[in-house]
Design an enzyme around this catalytic site. Structure first.
Site, short mmCIF file in Angstrom:
data_model
loop_
_atom_site.label_atom_id
_atom_site.label_comp_id
_atom_site.label_asym_id
_atom_site.label_seq_id
_atom_site.Cartn_x
_atom_site.Cartn_y
_atom_site.Cartn_z
N ASP A 30 16.89 -2.00 11.87
CA ASP A 30 16.19 -0.81 12.37
C ASP A 30 17.10 0.17 13.12
OD1 ASP A 30 13.83 -1.81 11.35
OD2 ASP A 30 13.28 -2.82 13.21
N LYS B 168 12.64 -9.45 4.26
CA LYS B 168 13.91 -10.16 4.39
C LYS B 168 15.02 -9.15 4.65
CE LYS B 168 15.07 -13.58 2.07
NZ LYS B 168 15.09 -14.99 2.22
N HIS C 79 9.26 2.03 9.18
CA HIS C 79 8.98 1.10 10.27
C HIS C 79 7.74 1.60 11.03
CE1 HIS C 79 9.92 -1.97 13.23
NE2 HIS C 79 9.57 -1.08 14.15
N SER D 228 0.84 -1.21 0.00
CA SER D 228 0.00 0.00 0.00
C SER D 228 0.87 1.25 0.00
CB SER D 228 -0.98 0.00 1.18
OG SER D 228 -0.31 0.15 2.40
N ASN D 229 2.01 1.20 0.66
CA ASN D 229 2.93 2.36 0.60
C ASN D 229 3.46 2.56 -0.82
OD1 ASN D 229 3.61 3.75 3.29
ND2 ASN D 229 3.54 1.56 3.86
N GLU E 31 2.04 6.65 7.61
CA GLU E 31 3.02 6.17 6.64
C GLU E 31 2.69 6.68 5.24
OE1 GLU E 31 4.01 2.02 6.71
OE2 GLU E 31 3.54 1.84 8.82
N ASN F 79 14.00 2.80 4.66
CA ASN F 79 12.95 1.89 5.11
C ASN F 79 11.91 2.66 5.93
OD1 ASN F 79 11.68 -0.66 5.61
ND2 ASN F 79 12.60 -0.70 7.66
#
Ligand code: GRF
Length: 227
Positions: A155, A96, A114, A18-19, A184, A112
């Site tokens: 992260d 992954k 999160h 969806s992002n 997001e 990324n």
């Protein structure tokens, strides 16, 4: 002809995407001035691949199954990123670990998102729904999302942008997840646009906290900082 190469991105995604869809939509409206070279997924059934195909871009299923080994997967990833001259690799729900060869080839150019306020609820094991379950289980009153650079540690890369949301009493993990996903969708494409227009620039630094330089104009343009 001496046309300037458009800012080129590639996405790695494992799931719904969806992002990624927001990025595609914003690209279409011209609000996000990037070219999506390809989306790569370890999961042939990922909706993210279908969304990419529907947008007329290259969608690739790349896994140890298709390539024969994890080493061959890493090699192929690096080859693709180099061939397409990708400026920024966008992780959009990629489940992954990104191979170290890719991180070396794309140093300080992998990003990324999160679904929590890192460093809380981050690290190995904290992904997807587990993050929001953790937030509810601890009785957190605030959660949010973090957009960060990616390095060898889960992260732990430089934080580029965060936004928070109040967790209302009795919210379920699903409700928390929905509120975070909204943040997001509102933020990821803006951060990527900031890379494309040069407000955020990758450095050559090997220090994790100096992966990118962020101009004041970027923060000034973001809602959270009260633009
Ligand atoms: C998002 O919650 C993101 O924070 C995490 O994976 C999820 C991806 O969702 N990294 P989608 O595939 O973009 O819908």
């Amino acid at each position: 002809m001496n046309a300037k190469k458009p800012f080129t991105v590639a996405a790695f995604a494992s799931g719904g995407g969806s992002n990624l869809q927001v990025l595609i939509d914003k690209q279409r409206t011209g609000e996000l001035p990037v070219r999506l070279a390809f989306t790569l997924s370890n999961n042939s059934k990922a909706l993210a691949l279908q969304r990419t195909r529907d947008a007329g871009a290259l969608a690739l299923h790349v896994s140890a199954k298709t390539e024969g080994s994890e080493a061959a997967v890493a090699e192929k990833m690096v080859r693709l990123l180099e061939e397409h001259r990708v400026d920024l690799l966008i992780l959009a729900g990629y489940m992954k670990k990104v191979p170290p060869q890719v991180l070396t080839a794309m140093r300080n150019r992998v990003i990324n998102i999160h679904p929590a306020l890192l460093p809380a609820f981050g690290g190995e094991g904290f992904y997807g729904h587990k993050v929001h379950e953790g937030v509810v289980a601890r009785g957190c009153q605030i959660t949010g999302m973090t957009i960060h650079m990616v390095n060898e540690d889960y992260d732990a890369g430089q934080i580029v942008y965060q936004e928070s949301v109040r967790v209302e009493p009795r919210w379920t993990a699903e409700e928390v997840g929905a509120a975070v996903l909204k943040l997001e969708h509102n933020s990821y494409w803006r951060v990527i646009r900031a890379f494309a227009v040069g407000q955020i620039q990758a450095t050559e630094s090997v220090s994790p906290s100096e992966a990118v330089r962020i101009d004041h104009e970027f923060f000034a343009s973001m809602e959270f900082f009260g633009s």
